[in-house]
Scaffold this active site. Structure first.
Site, PDB file in Angstrom:
ATOM      1  N   SER A   1     -19.420  23.860  35.237  1.00 34.64           N
ATOM      2  CA  SER A   1     -18.373  24.170  36.253  1.00 34.64           C
ATOM      3  C   SER A   1     -17.804  25.515  35.889  1.00 34.64           C
ATOM      4  O   SER A   1     -17.593  25.887  34.640  1.00 34.64           O
ATOM      5  CB  SER A   1     -17.340  23.051  36.624  1.00 34.64           C
TER       6      SER A   1
ATOM      7  N   TYR B   1     -10.938  16.914  34.349  1.00 37.88           N
ATOM      8  CA  TYR B   1     -12.224  17.476  34.952  1.00 37.88           C
ATOM      9  C   TYR B   1     -12.548  18.813  33.946  1.00 37.88           C
ATOM     10  O   TYR B   1     -13.756  18.881  33.472  1.00 37.88           O
ATOM     11  CB  TYR B   1     -11.944  17.979  36.235  1.00 37.88           C
TER      12      TYR B   1
HETATM   13  N1  LIG Z   1     -19.136  21.095  44.566  1.00 39.01           N
HETATM   14  C1  LIG Z   1     -18.493  21.832  43.651  1.00 39.01           C
HETATM   15  O1  LIG Z   1     -17.605  22.531  44.144  1.00 39.01           O
HETATM   16  C2  LIG Z   1     -18.762  21.946  42.218  1.00 39.01           C
HETATM   17  C3  LIG Z   1     -18.199  23.041  41.547  1.00 39.01           C
HETATM   18  C4  LIG Z   1     -18.434  23.012  40.306  1.00 39.01           C
HETATM   19  C5  LIG Z   1     -19.197  21.892  39.534  1.00 39.01           C
HETATM   20  N2  LIG Z   1     -19.680  20.714  40.571  1.00 39.01           N
HETATM   21  C6  LIG Z   1     -20.399  19.852  39.547  1.00 39.01           C
HETATM   22  O2  LIG Z   1     -21.700  19.792  40.299  1.00 39.01           O
HETATM   23  C7  LIG Z   1     -22.208  18.217  40.337  1.00 39.01           C
HETATM   24  C8  LIG Z   1     -22.588  17.889  41.695  1.00 39.01           C
HETATM   25  O3  LIG Z   1     -21.306  17.811  42.525  1.00 39.01           O
HETATM   26  P1  LIG Z   1     -21.362  17.808  43.902  1.00 39.01           P
HETATM   27  O4  LIG Z   1     -20.398  18.796  44.444  1.00 39.01           O
HETATM   28  O5  LIG Z   1     -22.906  17.822  44.528  1.00 39.01           O
HETATM   29  O6  LIG Z   1     -20.662  16.320  44.338  1.00 39.01           O
HETATM   30  P2  LIG Z   1     -21.035  15.040  45.042  1.00 39.01           P
HETATM   31  O7  LIG Z   1     -19.998  14.122  44.837  1.00 39.01           O
HETATM   32  O8  LIG Z   1     -21.381  15.344  46.439  1.00 39.01           O
HETATM   33  O9  LIG Z   1     -22.473  14.510  44.236  1.00 39.01           O
HETATM   34  C9  LIG Z   1     -22.324  14.026  43.110  1.00 39.01           C
HETATM   35  C10 LIG Z   1     -23.351  12.812  43.051  1.00 39.01           C
HETATM   36  O10 LIG Z   1     -23.397  12.342  41.699  1.00 39.01           O
HETATM   37  C11 LIG Z   1     -23.478  10.673  41.943  1.00 39.01           C
HETATM   38  N3  LIG Z   1     -22.777   9.914  40.576  1.00 39.01           N
HETATM   39  C12 LIG Z   1     -21.283  10.136  40.428  1.00 39.01           C
HETATM   40  N4  LIG Z   1     -21.221   9.126  39.314  1.00 39.01           N
HETATM   41  C13 LIG Z   1     -22.440   8.553  39.099  1.00 39.01           C
HETATM   42  C14 LIG Z   1     -22.698   7.873  37.786  1.00 39.01           C
HETATM   43  N5  LIG Z   1     -22.004   7.235  37.102  1.00 39.01           N
HETATM   44  N6  LIG Z   1     -24.105   7.598  37.840  1.00 39.01           N
HETATM   45  C15 LIG Z   1     -25.254   8.058  38.653  1.00 39.01           C
HETATM   46  N7  LIG Z   1     -25.053   8.911  39.581  1.00 39.01           N
HETATM   47  C16 LIG Z   1     -23.411   9.207  39.894  1.00 39.01           C
HETATM   48  C17 LIG Z   1     -22.572  10.429  43.012  1.00 39.01           C
HETATM   49  O11 LIG Z   1     -23.271   9.287  43.700  1.00 39.01           O
HETATM   50  C18 LIG Z   1     -23.186  11.739  43.877  1.00 39.01           C
HETATM   51  O12 LIG Z   1     -24.510  11.383  44.594  1.00 39.01           O
HETATM   52  C19 LIG Z   1     -21.001  17.661  39.442  1.00 39.01           C
HETATM   53  O13 LIG Z   1     -21.390  17.304  38.068  1.00 39.01           O
HETATM   54  C20 LIG Z   1     -19.770  18.632  39.801  1.00 39.01           C
HETATM   55  O14 LIG Z   1     -18.919  18.408  38.910  1.00 39.01           O
HETATM   56  C21 LIG Z   1     -19.439  20.657  41.569  1.00 39.01           C
END
Ligand SMILES: NC(=O)c1ccc[n+]([C@@H]2O[C@H](COP(=O)([O-])OP(=O)(O)OC[C@H]3O[C@@H](n4cnc5c(N)ncnc54)[C@H](O)[C@@H]3O)[C@@H](O)[C@H]2O)c1
Length: 259
Positions: free
Chosen positions: A147, A160
């Protein structure tokens, strides 16, 4: 003779954690659209099956396997399911993650351990599970989703941002080891800025909240990212077009981090 390696993944097989929705699902589409095959692995079985079915309807080769990244035995099952379905495993995208918002005064040890188990130990278990398979095939690519909070924190990113910074450094150590030992495995981290997924917004209704508007206004490009903009970068790092890239941190944040 073709001299330039453009991003393409023809015949390559990717295991994508958290691939049921959000950035993981967009990454599955991006990998398929440049010729790859994907195994979506997630806690959300119904959503994961649906994403895989949508990819198949579009003519791609996609399956779903259940996975809790906290469970080492489940990792072994997911890797086995992937090699059984597709014959090999070339790419791992460690994307599954959660966000906990708490200040240093509010955060509990239990909550901290819970996020560490998913965001940091999840990718750790994943790398350990796929490395033997990739080594046996002479190489592979691992992309860990970190991130931009490795560089930009706030009062509530105590846990986080700590997990995401740890993922970035773990990525670099793994990259050095896997390069020095001649495995042919590259490991990189991708650092998204704010993207309008369910993790960040929860629902579309939140998109117009003042704090979400403020977040958007701070981005030099003046908008949040689209999930497919992360997917495209992951597909690039997973491809031979990035054959000399390992241990790198790639920010996908509309210019927010250097701002
Ligand atoms: N959305 C943002 O702005 C953003 C920014 C920086 C980083 N990220 C990172 O990107 C990645 C995806 O984020 P997103 O925004 O798509 O989130 P999201 O919540 O939409 O999707 C996350 C997915 O991970 C799955 N998940 C969670 N815990 C789990 C586990 N224990 N085992 C298996 N699957 C699991 C969830 O079921 C979900 O499908 C994450 O690592 C997040 O930290 C997101």
């Amino acid at each position: 003779m073709r001299r330039t390696k453009s991003p393409e993944l023809h015949g390559k097989v990717a295991l994508i954690t958290g691939g049921a929705r959000g950035l993981g699902a967009a990454t599955a589409w991006a990998i398929c659209e440049v010729g790859g095959k994907v195994m979506i692995a997630d806690l959300l079985a119904e959503r994961g099956e649906q994403t895989a079915a949508e990819l198949r309807e579009a003519g791609h080769d996609a399956r779903f396997t259940p996975l809790d990244v906290r469970d080492e035995a489940a990792w072994a099952d997911a890797v086995r399911a992937t090699t059984h379905a597709f014959g090999k495993l070339d790419i791992l995208v460690n994307n599954a993650g959660i966000a906990t918002a708490a200040t240093i005064e509010d955060l509990t040890v239990v909550d901290f351990q819970a996020i560490l188990d998913i965001n940091l130990l999840g990718p750790f278990r994943g790398m350990q599970a796929v490395i033997p398979v990739m080594k046996a095939h002479g190489g592979g690519a691992i992309v860990n989703i970190s991130s931009n909070s490795t560089q930009r924190v706030s009062a509530i990113t105590t846990s986080y941002a700590a997990t995401k910074a740890a993922v970035a450094n773990m990525t670099k150590s793994a990259a050095i080891h896997l390069a020095q030992t001649g495995t042919g495995i590259r490991v990189n981290s991708v650092h998204p800025g704010p993207h309008a997924t369910e993790m960040l917004l929860g629902s579309d209704a939140k998109a117009d909240l003042p704090e979400v508007r403020a977040l958007r206004d701070a981005i030099p490009m003046g908008r949040m990212g689209q999930a497919e903009e992360v997917g495209a970068v992951v597909a690039f790092l997973a491809s031979d077009a990035a054959s000399y890239v390992t241990g790198a941190e790639l920010f996908v944040d509309g210019g927010l981090t250097p701002h």
